[in-house]
Enzyme design. Structure first.
Site, PDB file in Angstrom:
ATOM      1  CE  LYS A  27      -9.429  -4.973  -3.608  1.00 17.91           C
ATOM      2  NZ  LYS A  27      -9.860  -4.422  -4.903  1.00 17.91           N
ATOM      3  NE  ARG A  97     -13.106  -2.814  -2.738  1.00 15.07           N
ATOM      4  CZ  ARG A  97     -12.558  -2.708  -1.536  1.00 15.07           C
ATOM      5  NH1 ARG A  97     -13.215  -3.150  -0.464  1.00 15.07           N
ATOM      6  NH2 ARG A  97     -11.366  -2.197  -1.397  1.00 15.07           N
ATOM      7  N   GLY A 106      -4.186  -1.902  -8.683  1.00 17.66           N
ATOM      8  CA  GLY A 106      -4.687  -1.151  -9.824  1.00 17.66           C
ATOM      9  C   GLY A 106      -4.878  -1.956 -11.092  1.00 17.66           C
ATOM     10  CG  MET A 108      -8.332  -6.897 -13.094  1.00 14.96           C
ATOM     11  SD  MET A 108      -8.472  -8.595 -12.725  1.00 14.96           S
ATOM     12  CE  MET A 108      -7.336  -8.736 -11.401  1.00 14.96           C
ATOM     13  NE  ARG A 357      -2.903  -3.323  -1.276  1.00 12.76           N
ATOM     14  CZ  ARG A 357      -3.413  -2.786  -2.365  1.00 12.76           C
ATOM     15  NH1 ARG A 357      -4.123  -3.515  -3.183  1.00 12.76           N
ATOM     16  NH2 ARG A 357      -3.244  -1.524  -2.643  1.00 12.76           N
ATOM     17  CG  HIS A 479      -0.114   3.081 -10.764  1.00 16.41           C
ATOM     18  ND1 HIS A 479       0.875   3.190 -11.714  1.00 16.41           N
ATOM     19  CD2 HIS A 479      -0.539   1.796 -10.792  1.00 16.41           C
ATOM     20  CE1 HIS A 479       1.026   2.024 -12.308  1.00 16.41           C
ATOM     21  NE2 HIS A 479       0.180   1.150 -11.775  1.00 16.41           N
ATOM     22  CB  SER A 803      33.746 -24.880 -10.985  1.00 15.30           C
ATOM     23  OG  SER A 803      32.982 -23.689 -10.990  1.00 15.30           O
ATOM     24  CB  CYS A 870      32.280 -20.209 -11.576  1.00 15.69           C
ATOM     25  SG  CYS A 870      32.744 -21.152 -13.039  1.00 15.69           S
ATOM     26  CE1 TYR A 890      32.654 -22.313  -6.094  1.00 11.96           C
ATOM     27  CE2 TYR A 890      33.387 -24.347  -5.007  1.00 11.96           C
ATOM     28  CZ  TYR A 890      33.443 -23.457  -6.076  1.00 11.96           C
ATOM     29  OH  TYR A 890      34.286 -23.701  -7.129  1.00 11.96           O
TER      30      TYR A 890
HETATM   31  P1  ADP Z   1      -8.011  -1.435  -5.861  1.00 13.90           P
HETATM   32  O1  ADP Z   1      -7.857  -2.895  -5.880  1.00 13.90           O
HETATM   33  O2  ADP Z   1      -7.611  -0.790  -7.139  1.00 13.90           O
HETATM   34  O3  ADP Z   1      -7.424  -0.809  -4.641  1.00 13.90           O
HETATM   35  P2  ADP Z   1     -10.562  -1.220  -4.591  1.00 13.90           P
HETATM   36  O4  ADP Z   1     -11.522  -2.319  -4.822  1.00 13.90           O
HETATM   37  O5  ADP Z   1      -9.847  -1.279  -3.317  1.00 13.90           O
HETATM   38  O6  ADP Z   1      -9.577  -1.152  -5.813  1.00 13.90           O
HETATM   39  O7  ADP Z   1     -11.399   0.107  -4.709  1.00 13.90           O
HETATM   40  C1  ADP Z   1     -10.978   1.312  -5.215  1.00 13.90           C
HETATM   41  C2  ADP Z   1     -11.332   2.410  -4.245  1.00 13.90           C
HETATM   42  O8  ADP Z   1     -12.698   2.426  -3.964  1.00 13.90           O
HETATM   43  C3  ADP Z   1     -10.621   2.264  -2.928  1.00 13.90           C
HETATM   44  O9  ADP Z   1     -10.181   3.522  -2.500  1.00 13.90           O
HETATM   45  C4  ADP Z   1     -11.666   1.732  -2.022  1.00 13.90           C
HETATM   46  O10 ADP Z   1     -11.418   2.105  -0.712  1.00 13.90           O
HETATM   47  C5  ADP Z   1     -12.934   2.364  -2.566  1.00 13.90           C
HETATM   48  N1  ADP Z   1     -14.082   1.529  -2.285  1.00 13.90           N
HETATM   49  C6  ADP Z   1     -14.269   0.271  -2.682  1.00 13.90           C
HETATM   50  N2  ADP Z   1     -15.415  -0.222  -2.207  1.00 13.90           N
HETATM   51  C7  ADP Z   1     -15.976   0.749  -1.480  1.00 13.90           C
HETATM   52  C8  ADP Z   1     -17.172   0.846  -0.719  1.00 13.90           C
HETATM   53  N3  ADP Z   1     -17.999  -0.182  -0.601  1.00 13.90           N
HETATM   54  N4  ADP Z   1     -17.439   1.995  -0.103  1.00 13.90           N
HETATM   55  C9  ADP Z   1     -16.589   3.044  -0.217  1.00 13.90           C
HETATM   56  N5  ADP Z   1     -15.455   3.024  -0.905  1.00 13.90           N
HETATM   57  C10 ADP Z   1     -15.136   1.888  -1.543  1.00 13.90           C
HETATM   58 MG    MG Z   2      -7.815  -0.972  -2.865  1.00 13.82          MG
END
Ligand code: ADP
Ligand code: MG
Ligand code: MG
Length: 917
Positions: A27, A97, A106, A108, A357, A479, A803, A870, A890
């Site tokens: 990220k 984040r 999802g 963490m 990503r 999810h 084999s 095999c 093979y």
């Molecule tokens: P995950 O790894 O579970 O996707 P994120 O870190 O991307 O978690 O964040 C979860 C949600 O919060 C996402 O929808 C993201 O876009 C939103 N979000 C994270 N940081 C910000 C921010 N600085 N401003 C607005 N929305 C945010």
């Molecule tokens: Mg995210």
């Protein structure tokens, strides 16, 4: 020089870049990259994964330099934004984040709106002239902090989230459907209720000091690296545990500031089909997780995606923003040369990107995107091959519902509801309503469909065990959809008509009640849900290749499949053979691209029709004469089988193994069968029983089996060799070329092979003389006991080929019996004594070393000795790659794994080339 633990991004410039994933997490690295690309990203900073490693190595302490570096970055952020952390008038709010090197969706948790407290919330309200907004942020923050940082979350499988429970009660009390219909007073009261809940349940106060909030959240992110669901995810996805996560602290932007604001997620291409169209969903006036959490059903991003004319797409509500976003998606798709999964937020008419990503996709999409990107000139063929995981091929080969049965189901009224088609394929199974049940039921042999309101990361084991997943809420990016897609599960999400009661273990669907244990069928290609069990039928690829019920020109899926696999064939060096016992299996394998048969198990034919009687007669005969009589009955049957296979294989090599399993496997069970057999043989039941007792073995796996049978009873080998060679002669006379390879099992000593070779050669000579035909045949052996491998130089003197029988070799190298391993193997895997089941994935270090010795010694005697494998491992991608590396000629695997092996072999060759160059 002090270590740099904090990397800043903002104002069009970032300290980091995409290549720094290991240090900044996926990220953080991509946020830096987007910043440098000039894409609008809210500024912030990333705390490196090194801090996480340090944290765990030092009893959860931070490196001493960290605090100063964080404070400095925070000051820079304040300056850039013209706001201050904890300031009553213009408070700076941030998100915290997580983000590891490999994306763990999802896994963490993220905390949003950090920096709010009883005083700054008032400031925010005043500044924005929007009290509702300010308190909406505050109640979200307190709940997230309570959940993520303080750990106040559901414990038992039937529990509901305690904060959700309170807001649900509030909605009920006010008689509204959605959170955004609650009043300012309601929100204020909720904040109070949340704080009380924290106090009552945890005897601690929700912290008012923003710095305490910040460090609390940072600690929680690092702490979450080792929570059970993160560990489970890593285990399932082979992510090493010692890499650690980074933490991103980022200035908040708000999608919940009214109707000119919103938030959304998207894919630069369609993640289900792979089509090159922008795909995504958004919600007006919403924040962060709202879209994925399934709180309201999101709206489609563009017109093409609309199924309901009453919803408005972003393309229609905010056409300029949509244009800008569409340009960014093209830019990212090209820049990363891969389909991206993106997150964005619109704050008062301004677009902000929050994440990009590489996106999870179905096997179908994976194929299509890789092939399309070659056609679009974005990827080379080799790169495309490296993009498709061999296991994803399974999906292209997976069944769909039998259309007639489905038509019937529709007519008979078993249609229940329709959801979103998140993971293609057809699945049928019994309903379970929670993940632990799914795992348990599957353990006792049931097929299940996991039905949930929505899934969460805790559910992944259960999802893995299920045939398919069905959820009531959430969109194509929920999810369930993401994880299901990645696992290759059939998945239907957002099926709003389901009213699920976890407590009563049932669901109501349009007036009907469906209970736990009932059968349902879900179609992940159309989103339809049916009551009852609907039979399935083969995929498009199979219909083109095998059933010929679909023309190649009518199937895009087939065309992509063929394109990629033909490129694979250009790259690979390994031959891909198959294990097949019958002509129809051989046919299937050839359609999948097999180039030979690496193993025909003659004994598999023994159970056909009434052959087993002749087999039993042979086994139980009192003397040679009796045995020969019985063998004479078997000979024509075996011969016919072999002729069938030779015809289908049309000149490709066919490896046939002589009798291998311990004889008692063929013996009759029960009194009645025994009686019948005795009558047939004209002897007393007692005689037969006595003989059977004599065949009893304490450990049949290490007993009288393999070549040991043919050595004690040469007439068996002789009959089989005759059947093979006569079949070969007759098929040759039909004008079809034949290349039989006769394989002697379980050889550990050269003398064993020498003995059997003589028997085979004698029979072969007789057959060829009889027909006046010359057949190019070979005699070789399996290497499947350790002595065979370590004396391979001696054995090679008598062998035309080797084999590796890696199933037995694994058993004998480990000294365990596969049949009994069930008692401890699961515990071993759970405790990580072994990383993988060695019967599933070749143990390269142990068993593999013996194979290397076998190859080296065998070729020391005969430099051109042909060597294959095999065992079951021949179709497992990592094992195929190993076989490539040690120079096998093979791999041979079951027919349906042939395409997987072709792709894996190509990838092995490409990887080797990359490593060299
Ligand atoms: P995950 O790894 O579970 O996707 P994120 O870190 O991307 O978690 O964040 C979860 C949600 O919060 C996402 O929808 C993201 O876009 C939103 N979000 C994270 N940081 C910000 C921010 N600085 N401003 C607005 N929305 C945010
Ligand atoms: Mg995210
Ligand atoms: Mg064996």
């Amino acid at each position: 020089m002090a270590s740099k633990y904090v990397y800043f991004f903002g104002g069009g410039k970032a300290d980091g870049k995409a290549e720094m994933k290991n240090l900044l997490g996926g990220k953080g690295a991509n946020i830096a990259e987007m910043t440098n690309l000039g894409i609008p990203v809210p500024p912030g900073f990333t705390i490196t994964t090194e801090v996480c490693t340090y944290f765990y190595e030092h009893g959860r302490q931070y490196p001493p330099e960290l605090e100063g570096q964080v404070e400095e970055a925070l000051r820079k952020l304040e300056e850039m934004m013209g706001r201050k952390f904890g300031d009553v008038e213009k408070p700076l709010l941030v998100s915290v984040r997580s983000g590891a090197a490999s994306s763990m969706p999802g896994m963490m948790d993220t905390v949003l709106n950090l920096g709010l407290n009883d005083r700054t919330v008032e400031g925010l309200a005043k500044e924005t002239q929007d009290e509702r907004f300010a308190y909406d942020c505050y109640r979200r923050f307190v709940a997230m902090y309570g959940d993520v940082v303080l750990g106040l979350k559901p414990v038992e499988k039937d529990d509901v989230d305690p904060f959700d429970e309170l807001i649900e009660k509030m909605r009920e009390k006010r008689g509204v459907e959605f959170d955004n219909q609650l009043s300012v007073a309601d929100l204020k009261e909720l904040v109070q209720q949340y704080k009380n809940l924290i106090r009552e349940k945890l005897s601690t106060e929700f912290p008012q000091d923003p710095m305490a909030q910040l460090w609390g959240s940072i600690g929680a992110v690092f702490g979450s690296w080792n929570n059970p669901r993160a560990i489970a995810y890593r285990e399932l996805n082979d992510i090493p545990a010692d890499m650690g996560t980074a933490v991103n602290v980022q200035c908040m932007v708000f999608g919940n500031m009214g109707d000119d604001s919103g938030t959304g997620v998207g894919f630069t291409r369609n993640p289900a089909t792979g089509e090159n169209v922008f795909y995504g969903e958004y919600l007006i006036n919403a924040q962060g997780e709202d879209v994925v959490a399934g709180i309201r059903t999101p709206q489609p991003i563009n017109k093409i995606q609309k199924s309901d004319p009453n919803t408005l797409s972003l393309e229609e509500t905010m056409p300029e923003i949509y244009q800008e976003l569409d340009e960014i998606r093209r830019k990212l798709d090209r820049h990363y040369r891969d389909m991206q999964d993106i997150e964005f937020t619109i704050q008062k008419g301004k677009l902000w990107m929050l994440q990009t990503r590489s996106g999870k996709r179905t096997g179908f999409a994976s194929f299509k995107i890789a092939v399309d990107m070659v056609r679009e000139g974005i990827l080379s063929k080799e790169e495309a091959l490296m993009r498709v995981e061999p296991d994803q091929l399974n999906q292209l080969l997976r069944p769909i519902f039998d259309p007639r049965a489905k038509q019937e189901a529709l007519k008979s009224g078993s249609f229940l509801a329709k959801g979103l088609n998140a993971g293609p394929g057809a699945a049928t199974g019994r309903i379970v309503f929670n993940a632990p049940d799914a795992t348990e039921w599957v353990k006792r042999g049931e097929r299940v469909i996991l039905v949930r309101l929505e899934t969460s990361p805790e559910d992944i084991r259960g999802m893995h065990a299920s045939q398919g997943i069905l959820t009531a809420r959430g969109g194509m990016t929920s999810h369930a959809a993401l994880v299901g897609r990645q696992m290759g599960k059939v998945c239907v999400v957002g099926c709003n008509d389901l009213e699920i009661s976890y407590r009563d273990r049932l669901m109501r669907v349009n007036g009907r009640v469906v209970k736990e244990g009932d059968w349902i069928s879900i179609d992940g290609t159309t989103g339809e849900v049916f009551a009852g069990e609907i039979p399935t039928e083969p995929s498009e690829v199979l219909r083109v290749l095998l059933d010929k019920t679909l023309g190649p020109e009518d199937s895009q899926v087939y065309q992509d499949y063929m394109a990629l696999l033909s490129w694979a064939d250009e790259c690979r060096r390994l031959g891909i053979w198959t294990n097949a016992d019958q002509p129809n299996q051989a046919e299937t394998a050839i359609a999948f691209g097999a180039e030979g048969i690496g193993l025909t198990r003659t004994e598999h034919m023994f159970f056909e029709g009434d052959r087993i009687d002749a087999v039993r007669e042979m086994i139980l005969a009192a003397d040679l004469e009796g045995r020969e009589k019985a063998l004479a009955k078997l000979l024509p049957m075996q011969k016919e089988d072999f002729k069938g296979i030779f015809r289908v294989m049309n000149g490709r090599p066919v490896t046939i193994r002589t009798l291998d399993p311990p004889l008692h496997e063929f013996l009759p069970h029960g009194r009645q069968e025994l009686q019948k057999l005795a009558t047939q043989m004209g002897v007393s039941v007692d005689r037969v029983e006595a003989k059977m007792q004599g065949l009893h073995e304490a450990n049949p796996m290490l007993g009288h089996r393999g070549c040991r049978l043919g050595i004690v009873y040469p007439e068996i080998t002789s009959m089989q060799a005759r059947a093979i060679m006569e079949a070969a002669c007759e098929v040759t006379q039909e004008g079809i070329p034949v290349h039989p390879e006769i394989m002697i099992p379980l050889v550990g000593h050269v003398a064993e092979l020498k003995n059997q070779r003589k028997v085979v050669e004698q029979a072969a000579r007789e057959a060829m003389d009889h027909y006046g035909v010359t057949v190019d045949y070979r005699v070789g052996t399996m290497i499947e006991v350790p002595r065979g491998a370590v004396t391979a130089d001696e054995i090679a003197r008598e062998a035309d080929f080797f084999s590796f029988g890696t199933n037995d070799l694994t058993q004998t190298v480990y000294g365990i019996s596969r049949d009994d391993a069930g008692k401890f193997l699961p515990a071993y895997i759970e405790m990580r004594i072994w990383e993988h089941d060695p019967f599933d994935r070749l143990d390269q270090v142990g068993v593999g070393t013996l194979m290397e010795i076998g190859v080296k010694k065998g070729r020391a005697t005969k430099p051109n000795l042909k060597i294959g494998i095999c065992g079951e491992h021949g179709g497992e991608p990592s094992s195929v790659e190993f076989c490539h590396r040690i120079g096998l000629d093979y791999v041979s695997c079951s027919p349906y794994r042939v395409p997987i092996a072709r792709l894996a072999a190509a990838r092995a060759a490409i990887r080797e080339k990359q490593a060299k160059g």
